[in-house]
Design a protein around this motif. Structure first.
Motif, PDB file in Angstrom:
ATOM      1  N   THR A  97     -13.240  25.871 -15.099  1.00 20.51           N
ATOM      2  CA  THR A  97     -14.034  26.780 -15.912  1.00 20.51           C
ATOM      3  C   THR A  97     -14.527  26.053 -17.161  1.00 20.51           C
ATOM      4  O   THR A  97     -14.080  24.948 -17.481  1.00 20.51           O
ATOM      5  CB  THR A  97     -13.193  27.993 -16.339  1.00 20.51           C
ATOM      6  OG1 THR A  97     -12.140  27.540 -17.212  1.00 20.51           O
ATOM      7  CG2 THR A  97     -12.572  28.684 -15.130  1.00 20.51           C
ATOM      8  N   ARG A  98     -15.436  26.696 -17.862  1.00 24.41           N
ATOM      9  CA  ARG A  98     -15.934  26.116 -19.109  1.00 24.41           C
ATOM     10  C   ARG A  98     -14.790  25.929 -20.105  1.00 24.41           C
ATOM     11  O   ARG A  98     -14.734  24.949 -20.844  1.00 24.41           O
ATOM     12  CB  ARG A  98     -17.011  27.027 -19.697  1.00 24.41           C
ATOM     13  CG  ARG A  98     -17.718  26.451 -20.909  1.00 24.41           C
ATOM     14  CD  ARG A  98     -18.855  27.356 -21.339  1.00 24.41           C
ATOM     15  NE  ARG A  98     -19.826  27.537 -20.264  1.00 24.41           N
ATOM     16  CZ  ARG A  98     -20.872  28.343 -20.355  1.00 24.41           C
ATOM     17  NH1 ARG A  98     -21.071  29.054 -21.457  1.00 24.41           N
ATOM     18  NH2 ARG A  98     -21.718  28.455 -19.350  1.00 24.41           N
ATOM     19  N   GLU A  99     -13.873  26.872 -20.093  1.00 29.34           N
ATOM     20  CA  GLU A  99     -12.712  26.780 -20.979  1.00 29.34           C
ATOM     21  C   GLU A  99     -11.842  25.574 -20.621  1.00 29.34           C
ATOM     22  O   GLU A  99     -11.326  24.878 -21.505  1.00 29.34           O
ATOM     23  CB  GLU A  99     -11.886  28.062 -20.881  1.00 29.34           C
ATOM     24  CG  GLU A  99     -10.666  28.082 -21.793  1.00 29.34           C
ATOM     25  CD  GLU A  99      -9.828  29.333 -21.609  1.00 29.34           C
ATOM     26  OE1 GLU A  99      -8.712  29.365 -22.138  1.00 29.34           O
ATOM     27  OE2 GLU A  99     -10.299  30.264 -20.927  1.00 29.34           O
ATOM     28  N   ASP A 100     -11.694  25.317 -19.320  1.00 29.43           N
ATOM     29  CA  ASP A 100     -10.911  24.165 -18.878  1.00 29.43           C
ATOM     30  C   ASP A 100     -11.535  22.862 -19.369  1.00 29.43           C
ATOM     31  O   ASP A 100     -10.839  21.956 -19.833  1.00 29.43           O
ATOM     32  CB  ASP A 100     -10.820  24.133 -17.345  1.00 29.43           C
ATOM     33  CG  ASP A 100     -10.055  25.315 -16.782  1.00 29.43           C
ATOM     34  OD1 ASP A 100      -9.139  25.799 -17.462  1.00 29.43           O
ATOM     35  OD2 ASP A 100     -10.383  25.748 -15.664  1.00 29.43           O
ATOM     36  N   VAL A 101     -12.860  22.773 -19.250  1.00 27.42           N
ATOM     37  CA  VAL A 101     -13.561  21.554 -19.663  1.00 27.42           C
ATOM     38  C   VAL A 101     -13.436  21.351 -21.170  1.00 27.42           C
ATOM     39  O   VAL A 101     -13.161  20.239 -21.641  1.00 27.42           O
ATOM     40  CB  VAL A 101     -15.043  21.610 -19.242  1.00 27.42           C
ATOM     41  CG1 VAL A 101     -15.796  20.401 -19.787  1.00 27.42           C
ATOM     42  CG2 VAL A 101     -15.156  21.659 -17.717  1.00 27.42           C
ATOM     43  N   ARG A 102     -13.610  22.426 -21.931  1.00 27.94           N
ATOM     44  CA  ARG A 102     -13.480  22.312 -23.393  1.00 27.94           C
ATOM     45  C   ARG A 102     -12.076  21.866 -23.776  1.00 27.94           C
ATOM     46  O   ARG A 102     -11.903  20.972 -24.617  1.00 27.94           O
ATOM     47  CB  ARG A 102     -13.812  23.654 -24.060  1.00 27.94           C
ATOM     48  CG  ARG A 102     -15.287  23.961 -24.166  1.00 27.94           C
ATOM     49  CD  ARG A 102     -15.531  25.013 -25.238  1.00 27.94           C
ATOM     50  NE  ARG A 102     -14.804  26.244 -24.952  1.00 27.94           N
ATOM     51  CZ  ARG A 102     -15.330  27.297 -24.331  1.00 27.94           C
ATOM     52  NH1 ARG A 102     -16.594  27.260 -23.935  1.00 27.94           N
ATOM     53  NH2 ARG A 102     -14.616  28.381 -24.113  1.00 27.94           N
ATOM     54  N   ALA A 103     -11.090  22.507 -23.170  1.00 30.78           N
ATOM     55  CA  ALA A 103      -9.706  22.137 -23.475  1.00 30.78           C
ATOM     56  C   ALA A 103      -9.431  20.699 -23.054  1.00 30.78           C
ATOM     57  O   ALA A 103      -8.737  19.953 -23.759  1.00 30.78           O
ATOM     58  CB  ALA A 103      -8.745  23.088 -22.761  1.00 30.78           C
ATOM     59  N   GLY A 222      -2.513  26.500 -18.498  1.00 30.38           N
ATOM     60  CA  GLY A 222      -1.945  27.031 -17.271  1.00 30.38           C
ATOM     61  C   GLY A 222      -2.741  26.649 -16.041  1.00 30.38           C
ATOM     62  O   GLY A 222      -2.487  27.166 -14.952  1.00 30.38           O
ATOM     63  N   ARG A 223      -3.694  25.718 -16.190  1.00 30.84           N
ATOM     64  CA  ARG A 223      -4.563  25.372 -15.066  1.00 30.84           C
ATOM     65  C   ARG A 223      -4.724  23.858 -14.949  1.00 30.84           C
ATOM     66  O   ARG A 223      -4.612  23.118 -15.925  1.00 30.84           O
ATOM     67  CB  ARG A 223      -5.929  26.040 -15.231  1.00 30.84           C
ATOM     68  CG  ARG A 223      -5.865  27.558 -15.185  1.00 30.84           C
ATOM     69  CD  ARG A 223      -7.251  28.170 -15.307  1.00 30.84           C
ATOM     70  NE  ARG A 223      -7.877  27.881 -16.587  1.00 30.84           N
ATOM     71  CZ  ARG A 223      -7.686  28.610 -17.685  1.00 30.84           C
ATOM     72  NH1 ARG A 223      -6.870  29.639 -17.663  1.00 30.84           N
ATOM     73  NH2 ARG A 223      -8.307  28.296 -18.811  1.00 30.84           N
ATOM     74  N   LEU A 224      -5.034  23.442 -13.729  1.00 31.15           N
ATOM     75  CA  LEU A 224      -5.119  22.016 -13.427  1.00 31.15           C
ATOM     76  C   LEU A 224      -6.419  21.396 -13.925  1.00 31.15           C
ATOM     77  O   LEU A 224      -6.460  20.203 -14.234  1.00 31.15           O
ATOM     78  CB  LEU A 224      -4.994  21.812 -11.912  1.00 31.15           C
ATOM     79  CG  LEU A 224      -4.609  20.421 -11.414  1.00 31.15           C
ATOM     80  CD1 LEU A 224      -3.233  20.029 -11.925  1.00 31.15           C
ATOM     81  CD2 LEU A 224      -4.632  20.392  -9.888  1.00 31.15           C
ATOM     82  N   GLY A 225      -7.482  22.182 -13.999  1.00 30.19           N
ATOM     83  CA  GLY A 225      -8.772  21.636 -14.405  1.00 30.19           C
ATOM     84  C   GLY A 225      -8.728  20.977 -15.765  1.00 30.19           C
ATOM     85  O   GLY A 225      -9.307  19.901 -15.968  1.00 30.19           O
ATOM     86  N   ALA A 226      -8.029  21.590 -16.707  1.00 35.10           N
ATOM     87  CA  ALA A 226      -7.958  21.036 -18.058  1.00 35.10           C
ATOM     88  C   ALA A 226      -7.229  19.701 -18.074  1.00 35.10           C
ATOM     89  O   ALA A 226      -7.648  18.760 -18.765  1.00 35.10           O
ATOM     90  CB  ALA A 226      -7.263  22.023 -18.994  1.00 35.10           C
ATOM     91  N   SER A 227      -6.150  19.596 -17.315  1.00 32.68           N
ATOM     92  CA  SER A 227      -5.408  18.327 -17.306  1.00 32.68           C
ATOM     93  C   SER A 227      -6.200  17.238 -16.583  1.00 32.68           C
ATOM     94  O   SER A 227      -6.119  16.061 -16.950  1.00 32.68           O
ATOM     95  CB  SER A 227      -4.028  18.508 -16.664  1.00 32.68           C
ATOM     96  OG  SER A 227      -4.113  18.863 -15.308  1.00 32.68           O
ATOM     97  N   ILE A 228      -6.984  17.620 -15.577  1.00 31.93           N
ATOM     98  CA  ILE A 228      -7.828  16.637 -14.890  1.00 31.93           C
ATOM     99  C   ILE A 228      -8.862  16.067 -15.856  1.00 31.93           C
ATOM    100  O   ILE A 228      -9.051  14.847 -15.951  1.00 31.93           O
ATOM    101  CB  ILE A 228      -8.523  17.266 -13.668  1.00 31.93           C
ATOM    102  CG1 ILE A 228      -7.503  17.535 -12.555  1.00 31.93           C
ATOM    103  CG2 ILE A 228      -9.635  16.349 -13.146  1.00 31.93           C
ATOM    104  CD1 ILE A 228      -8.077  18.271 -11.357  1.00 31.93           C
ATOM    105  N   VAL A 229      -9.539  16.943 -16.590  1.00 34.85           N
ATOM    106  CA  VAL A 229     -10.552  16.480 -17.543  1.00 34.85           C
ATOM    107  C   VAL A 229      -9.909  15.627 -18.632  1.00 34.85           C
ATOM    108  O   VAL A 229     -10.444  14.581 -19.023  1.00 34.85           O
ATOM    109  CB  VAL A 229     -11.308  17.677 -18.160  1.00 34.85           C
ATOM    110  CG1 VAL A 229     -12.254  17.203 -19.259  1.00 34.85           C
ATOM    111  CG2 VAL A 229     -12.083  18.427 -17.085  1.00 34.85           C
ATOM    112  N   THR A 230      -8.754  16.055 -19.131  1.00 40.02           N
ATOM    113  CA  THR A 230      -8.039  15.271 -20.140  1.00 40.02           C
ATOM    114  C   THR A 230      -7.725  13.878 -19.618  1.00 40.02           C
ATOM    115  O   THR A 230      -7.924  12.870 -20.309  1.00 40.02           O
ATOM    116  CB  THR A 230      -6.724  15.967 -20.535  1.00 40.02           C
ATOM    117  OG1 THR A 230      -7.008  17.265 -21.048  1.00 40.02           O
ATOM    118  CG2 THR A 230      -5.972  15.168 -21.592  1.00 40.02           C
ATOM    119  N   HIS A 231      -7.242  13.811 -18.404  1.00 46.51           N
ATOM    120  CA  HIS A 231      -6.888  12.534 -17.779  1.00 46.51           C
ATOM    121  C   HIS A 231      -8.128  11.655 -17.625  1.00 46.51           C
ATOM    122  O   HIS A 231      -8.086  10.440 -17.876  1.00 46.51           O
ATOM    123  CB  HIS A 231      -6.248  12.813 -16.416  1.00 46.51           C
ATOM    124  CG  HIS A 231      -5.388  11.709 -15.909  1.00 46.51           C
ATOM    125  ND1 HIS A 231      -4.322  11.917 -15.054  1.00 46.51           N
ATOM    126  CD2 HIS A 231      -5.437  10.363 -16.099  1.00 46.51           C
ATOM    127  CE1 HIS A 231      -3.759  10.761 -14.761  1.00 46.51           C
ATOM    128  NE2 HIS A 231      -4.425   9.797 -15.380  1.00 46.51           N
TER     129      HIS A 231
END
Length: 252
Positions: A97-103, A222-231
């Motif tokens: 989500t957009r929130e995941d990408v921002r985080a 609580g979601r994988l998308g944010a950690s993927i983008v961070t990585h």
């Protein structure tokens, strides 16, 4: 009762309790996936050593020996969630989500700062001659074909982080939550296992630092998308440096 899908959609701004876990896979699934990774790497090494022993130390062959086992293990992890669970979207909290990408960008920026400082300290401790990752060592003494160098860059920057997040902060994280571990305990253990399982003892302490902001992204959203983008954000500069060295643009 809160369903798994509802738990998946919980706002990332709140650190909610662990979601209800209904899948039938657990810690054994992670061990199986990790075994697939190790054994496939061993098999590839054995095949290359038998068929073309003179190519054993080739950077391109070593790259294949890194990419194929990682991708294969990831595919197995995804299959586990499909065959014994609710699929990756629910079981692994897979979303972009957009929130995941921002985080992801926020925690990624934090990770770059932490990693840069930690890398300087670590290099001073272990010495310049020992301050290379396994991937960097592949290209220090050998020029790679442009196609292989670009493939390595894309893998280290984009594909590798997806694979590692699926395995460690997807499968392993979910397995520990299924055992009713608390969020912070899950964060701590997955970070340690992430660092140790790279099988680079000298870099374990540095990998622990690298893993902290990535794990925090998973913890707080609580979601994988944010950690993927961070990585991926964290891996961009190292991947670019390896690419430039591989192409001979930058000295090793």
């Amino acid at each position: 009762m809160t369903t798994e899908r509802e738990a998946t959609e919980t706002s990332g701004s709140q650190l909610a309790g662990p979601p209800v876990r209904t899948h039938r896979w657990g810690f054994g699934a992670f061990l199986f996936v990790f075994a697939v990774f190790v054994l496939s790497a061993v098999v590839i090494g054995a095949i290359v050593g038998t068929v073309a022993p003179e190519s054993t130390n080739s950077a391109t062959v070593a790259l294949v020996g890194t990419i194929v086992p990682t991708v294969l293990a990831t595919v197995v992890a995804l299959l586990v969630t499909k065959l014994r669970g609710n699929g990756p979207a629910v079981d692994l909290r897979w979303s972009f989500t957009r929130e995941d990408v921002r985080a992801g960008f926020k925690f990624g920026a934090l990770g770059l700062v932490c990693t840069t400082v930690a890398a300087v300290v670590w290099t001073n401790v272990v010495g310049e001659e020992n301050a290379s990752s396994a991937v960097s060592q592949l290209v220090e003494n050998e020029r790679m074909p442009i196609s292989a160098a670009i493939a390595m860059f894309l893998f280290v920057w984009l594909v590798g982080p997806i694979c590692e997040e699926v395995i460690y902060r997807g499968l392993l994280w979910g397995a520990l939550e299924r055992l009713a571990w608390g969020r912070w305990a899950v964060f701590g253990l997955t970070t340690v296992i992430f660092a140790v399982s790279h099988l680079e003892p000298l870099r374990t302490s540095l990998l622990l630092v690298i893993g902290i902001p990535i794990g925090l992204a998973r913890l707080f959203t609580g979601r994988l998308g944010a950690s993927i983008v961070t990585h991926q954000v964290n891996n961009f500069l190292p991947a670019l440096a390896v690419l430039l060295v591989a192409l001979g643009v930058m000295p090793a």
